[in-house]
Motif scaffolding. Structure first.
Motif, PDB file in Angstrom:
ATOM      1  N   ALA A 178       0.622  -1.536  -0.141  1.00  0.00           N
ATOM      2  CA  ALA A 178      -0.398  -0.410   0.237  1.00  0.00           C
ATOM      3  C   ALA A 178       1.082   1.028  -0.144  1.00  0.00           C
ATOM      4  O   ALA A 178       0.561   1.740  -1.050  1.00  0.00           O
ATOM      5  CB  ALA A 178      -1.029  -0.448   1.352  1.00  0.00           C
ATOM      6  N   ASN A 179       1.545   1.140   0.464  1.00  0.00           N
ATOM      7  CA  ASN A 179       2.888   2.461   0.906  1.00  0.00           C
ATOM      8  C   ASN A 179       3.542   2.717  -0.390  1.00  0.00           C
ATOM      9  O   ASN A 179       3.572   3.509  -0.860  1.00  0.00           O
ATOM     10  CB  ASN A 179       3.882   1.931   1.794  1.00  0.00           C
ATOM     11  N   THR A 180       4.096   1.693  -1.116  1.00  0.00           N
ATOM     12  CA  THR A 180       4.250   1.335  -2.056  1.00  0.00           C
ATOM     13  C   THR A 180       3.275   2.083  -3.462  1.00  0.00           C
ATOM     14  O   THR A 180       3.686   3.287  -3.897  1.00  0.00           O
ATOM     15  CB  THR A 180       5.151   0.347  -2.964  1.00  0.00           C
ATOM     16  N   LYS A 181       2.520   2.014  -3.523  1.00  0.00           N
ATOM     17  CA  LYS A 181       1.468   2.514  -4.045  1.00  0.00           C
ATOM     18  C   LYS A 181       1.127   3.827  -3.871  1.00  0.00           C
ATOM     19  O   LYS A 181       0.841   4.900  -4.617  1.00  0.00           O
ATOM     20  CB  LYS A 181      -0.273   1.658  -4.085  1.00  0.00           C
ATOM     21  N   PHE A 182       1.170   3.862  -2.579  1.00  0.00           N
ATOM     22  CA  PHE A 182       1.170   5.414  -1.703  1.00  0.00           C
ATOM     23  C   PHE A 182       2.343   6.833  -2.775  1.00  0.00           C
ATOM     24  O   PHE A 182       1.851   7.490  -3.177  1.00  0.00           O
ATOM     25  CB  PHE A 182       1.465   5.709  -0.687  1.00  0.00           C
ATOM     26  N   MET A 183       3.823   5.907  -2.857  1.00  0.00           N
ATOM     27  CA  MET A 183       4.964   6.905  -3.399  1.00  0.00           C
ATOM     28  C   MET A 183       4.240   6.948  -4.331  1.00  0.00           C
ATOM     29  O   MET A 183       4.746   7.954  -5.043  1.00  0.00           O
ATOM     30  CB  MET A 183       6.068   5.882  -3.029  1.00  0.00           C
ATOM     31  N   TYR A 184       3.204   6.065  -5.053  1.00  0.00           N
ATOM     32  CA  TYR A 184       3.689   6.299  -6.776  1.00  0.00           C
ATOM     33  C   TYR A 184       3.298   7.434  -7.070  1.00  0.00           C
ATOM     34  O   TYR A 184       3.097   8.092  -8.242  1.00  0.00           O
ATOM     35  CB  TYR A 184       3.449   4.435  -7.082  1.00  0.00           C
ATOM     36  N   GLU A 185       1.558   6.993  -6.671  1.00  0.00           N
ATOM     37  CA  GLU A 185       0.875   8.147  -6.891  1.00  0.00           C
ATOM     38  C   GLU A 185       1.032   9.661  -6.810  1.00  0.00           C
ATOM     39  O   GLU A 185       0.868  10.804  -7.410  1.00  0.00           O
ATOM     40  CB  GLU A 185      -0.670   7.799  -6.179  1.00  0.00           C
ATOM     41  N   LEU A 186       1.971   9.529  -5.108  1.00  0.00           N
ATOM     42  CA  LEU A 186       2.416  11.013  -5.131  1.00  0.00           C
ATOM     43  C   LEU A 186       3.082  11.300  -6.269  1.00  0.00           C
ATOM     44  O   LEU A 186       3.044  12.806  -5.991  1.00  0.00           O
ATOM     45  CB  LEU A 186       2.755  10.858  -3.833  1.00  0.00           C
ATOM     46  N   GLY A 187       3.856  10.440  -7.064  1.00  0.00           N
ATOM     47  CA  GLY A 187       4.633  11.049  -7.601  1.00  0.00           C
ATOM     48  C   GLY A 187       3.923  11.910  -8.890  1.00  0.00           C
ATOM     49  O   GLY A 187       4.369  12.639  -9.401  1.00  0.00           O
ATOM     50  N   LYS A 188       3.057  10.920  -9.244  1.00  0.00           N
ATOM     51  CA  LYS A 188       1.999  11.952 -10.194  1.00  0.00           C
ATOM     52  C   LYS A 188       1.484  13.429  -9.436  1.00  0.00           C
ATOM     53  O   LYS A 188       1.220  13.763 -10.774  1.00  0.00           O
ATOM     54  CB  LYS A 188       0.662  10.908 -10.354  1.00  0.00           C
ATOM     55  N   LEU A 189       0.844  13.243  -8.489  1.00  0.00           N
ATOM     56  CA  LEU A 189       0.474  15.088  -8.041  1.00  0.00           C
ATOM     57  C   LEU A 189       1.972  15.811  -7.335  1.00  0.00           C
ATOM     58  O   LEU A 189       1.592  16.843  -8.086  1.00  0.00           O
ATOM     59  CB  LEU A 189       0.061  14.700  -6.672  1.00  0.00           C
ATOM     60  N   LEU A 190       2.824  14.972  -7.735  1.00  0.00           N
ATOM     61  CA  LEU A 190       4.712  15.817  -7.690  1.00  0.00           C
ATOM     62  C   LEU A 190       5.036  16.098  -8.455  1.00  0.00           C
ATOM     63  O   LEU A 190       6.397  14.831  -8.331  1.00  0.00           O
ATOM     64  CB  LEU A 190       5.465  15.288  -5.625  1.00  0.00           C
ATOM     65  N   PRO A 191       5.841  16.072  -9.510  1.00  0.00           N
ATOM     66  CA  PRO A 191       5.973  15.803 -10.560  1.00  0.00           C
ATOM     67  C   PRO A 191       7.172  16.119 -10.355  1.00  0.00           C
ATOM     68  O   PRO A 191       8.218  15.648 -11.003  1.00  0.00           O
ATOM     69  CB  PRO A 191       6.224  17.682 -11.466  1.00  0.00           C
ATOM     70  N   HIS A 192       8.215  16.834  -9.726  1.00  0.00           N
ATOM     71  CA  HIS A 192       9.207  16.908  -9.060  1.00  0.00           C
ATOM     72  C   HIS A 192       9.876  15.791  -8.043  1.00  0.00           C
ATOM     73  O   HIS A 192      11.331  15.260  -7.333  1.00  0.00           O
ATOM     74  CB  HIS A 192       9.826  18.454  -8.207  1.00  0.00           C
ATOM     75  N   PHE A 193       9.066  15.235  -7.292  1.00  0.00           N
ATOM     76  CA  PHE A 193       9.119  14.300  -6.120  1.00  0.00           C
ATOM     77  C   PHE A 193       9.397  12.722  -7.454  1.00  0.00           C
ATOM     78  O   PHE A 193       8.373  11.425  -8.162  1.00  0.00           O
ATOM     79  CB  PHE A 193       8.140  13.697  -5.409  1.00  0.00           C
ATOM     80  N   ASP A 194      10.259  11.767  -7.368  1.00  0.00           N
ATOM     81  CA  ASP A 194      10.640  10.399  -8.026  1.00  0.00           C
ATOM     82  C   ASP A 194      10.613   9.069  -6.761  1.00  0.00           C
ATOM     83  O   ASP A 194      11.227   9.321  -5.873  1.00  0.00           O
ATOM     84  CB  ASP A 194      12.428  10.445  -7.903  1.00  0.00           C
TER      85      ASP A 194
END
Length: 524
Positions: free
Chosen positions: A30-46
């Motif tokens: 669930a946290n991996t998915k969380f990081m993936y979706e956050l990357g879509k919202l924050l373009p500079h976040f890898d």
């Protein structure tokens, strides 16, 4: 996705969206998915390189590597101290500049994956070298000036500062506000730490009682557990064990006010890292799909569906899997694991995957678990003085394997030997793991003032009627109410079908009446 949106909203609200260097969360799907979706919202976040998994373990392993290379030991003789410090200084000078040239394991490589990690490692090494020089000045020879003194102005801390000044933190060993490194008033606790951890339960009690500065995690003494004999004779520690140790009250009527504020409710390291992990051995590599008539209609291989929840949306797979969990026999509680867990864990598109058993063993080392022998001593069990004396609860074949792998009995790891013990009759674990499990669940129950059966505080307690309804609940009824096509279920859902546990219509299973939670003041 919801977590990512909420987290993103908080970042924007506090103007932190452009200040993220990295995020550490537990290593869960669930946290991996969380990081993936956050990357879509924050373009500079890898989301790949700025997501640090289990960062506490990484830091712990890094520090262990440093200490292992330095191998610091303080001798009592002043001449030996002087020679030692000269030798250690050479080690530091040799080790620090050439750390990138060493043969790094995965933990060192983790720091090099990102610019943030590289800066963290570089700054940590620089600070460590400074601290070591201060250590050398303090311990080199008698009459040395010791650590440099600092005036009050340097050591004052502004409690409202948003940024920690690490130079102040390291320069000021102790402050009135409690920041920095605390100093003990006596040496009893340090003396204890020089001994094997928990080698003698009385040493632990004496050390904790003498030390003025209490360390809660070291001083949480396992309570005496009824029914856990010193010599591990046969004893039914399953259902009877839970009743005897006040973990459950099957015939209870009304409140059970057993909350004890003196019981430490936190999770034992031996439980979370060893005993509870043992039950990975119960996992089957293939999950059966079972129809409403309890016929086998298919099965799915575990490694084909790791991190692929789409299976639950395909046809009747969710319903068939739910029924399968109530019909399929679990694997045996022993030392043998399904190959899906030991060869193909999270393999994805590779030929082979990870090894969960190896991961469990390494996790025990990362967490600094006490040895198998010391843990038995801490829980009041018989302590073997030789490999041969382990034969009362471990097979001779396994003892020979342990003897070939470990140089001494004190080196044998809890995660390994605990899983090799013969199961206690009526239970799914050996005496050492069962002692840990019993202690943990006692603490979890008795140390929690919000436990559902407590009624001492009327402001937080369920009413007697609500408590009676809760006691009607069962896993069988839960599955009936939440799986669309389940209309039949055995009353004890996690026990296999038998003449004493036959299928019954869901309507015949006791149900919780939620009307007892209606707010009568507003719902009339």
């Amino acid at each position: 996705m919801d977590i990512a949106r909420i987290f993103h909203k908080c970042l924007l609200e506090y103007t932190l969206a452009d200040k993220i260097q990295g995020i550490t969360v537990d290593n869960a799907t669930a946290n991996t998915k969380f990081m993936y979706e956050l990357g879509k919202l924050l373009p500079h976040f890898d989301s790949d390189n700025q997501h640090f998994r289990c960062i506490a373990h990484i830091l712990n392993l890094g520090v262990q590597d440093l200490l292992n290379n330095l191998a610091l030991n303080i001798e009592t003789d002043s001449q030996e101290q002087e020679q030692q410090c000269e030798d250690e200084e050479e080690k530091v000078e040799e080790y620090v500049p050439n750390i990138s040239d060493s043969n790094p394991r995965h933990k060192s490589q983790t720091f090099d994956m990102t610019l943030w990690g590289q800066q963290l490692k570089s700054e940590s090494l620089r600070k460590f070298e400074e601290l070591y020089k201060e250590y050398k000045n303090l311990h080199a020879v008698p009459g040395s000036p010791g650590l440099p003194r600092h005036d009050n102005e340097v050591c004052e801390y502004d409690e409202d500062e948003d940024v920690i000044d690490f130079n102040k933190l390291y320069a000021c060993p102790s402050t009135s506000s409690g920041s920095g490194i605390q100093r003990f008033n006596n040496n009893e606790f340090e003396d204890y730490l020089d001994k094997p951890r928990a080698a003698n339960l009385q040493d632990l009690r004496d050390s904790c009682s003498k030390t003025e500065t209490k360390i809660k995690t070291e001083c949480a003494i396992p309570r005496p557990i009824p029914g856990l004999p010193t010599q591990d004779q046969d004893h039914d520690w399953g259902w009877d064990n839970m009743i005897e140790n006040n973990l459950i009250y099957p015939e209870a009527d009304g409140y059970i006010d057993d909350y004890d504020p003196n019981v430490e409710p936190t999770v034992l390291n031996e439980h979370a890292t060893a005993a509870f992990r043992h039950f990975h051995t119960l996992i089957r590599g293939y999950l059966q799909l079972i129809s409403e008539t309890r016929d086998l209609v298919g099965e799915v291989r575990m490694n084909d569906w790791f991190n692929r929840p789409r299976l639950l949306e395909m046809g009747q797979a969710f319903d068939d899997l739910a029924r399968g969990l109530t019909v399929q026999e679990q694997d045996f509680s022993d030392q043998f694991w399904d190959s899906e867990m030991t060869q193909f864990l999270f393999k994805r598109n590779r030929t082979f995957g990870g090894d969960l058993r190896a991961t469990d063993i390494q996790r025990g080392r990362d967490h600094g678990l006490g040895s198998y022998v010391n843990t038995r001593a801490a829980y009041g069990l018989s302590v073997p003085q030789s490999f041969h004396e382990m034969s009362d609860y471990i097979s001779k074949e396994n003892i020979q394997v342990l003897q070939s792998l470990y140089e001494s009995l004190q080196d044998v790891e809890l995660v390994v030997a605990g899983s090799l013990e013969h199961n206690v009759p009526g239970a799914l674990a050996g005496p050492t793991y069962l002692s840990i499990l019993t202690e943990q669940f006692y603490r979890t129950r008795v140390g929690d003032r919000y436990f559902f059966e407590n009624g001492a505080d009327p402001d937080i307690a369920f009413t007697p009627s609500q408590l009676a309804e809760i006691r009607k609940s069962s896993m069988a009824r839960l599955l009936c109410d939440n799986v669309n096509s389940i209309n039949l279920m055995q009353p004890r859902a996690f026990e296999q079908l038998s003449p004493e546990n036959e299928l019954v219509p869901c309507d015949e299973l006791p149900a919780v009446d939620l009307s007892f939670w209606r707010d009568t003041e507003y719902c009339k």
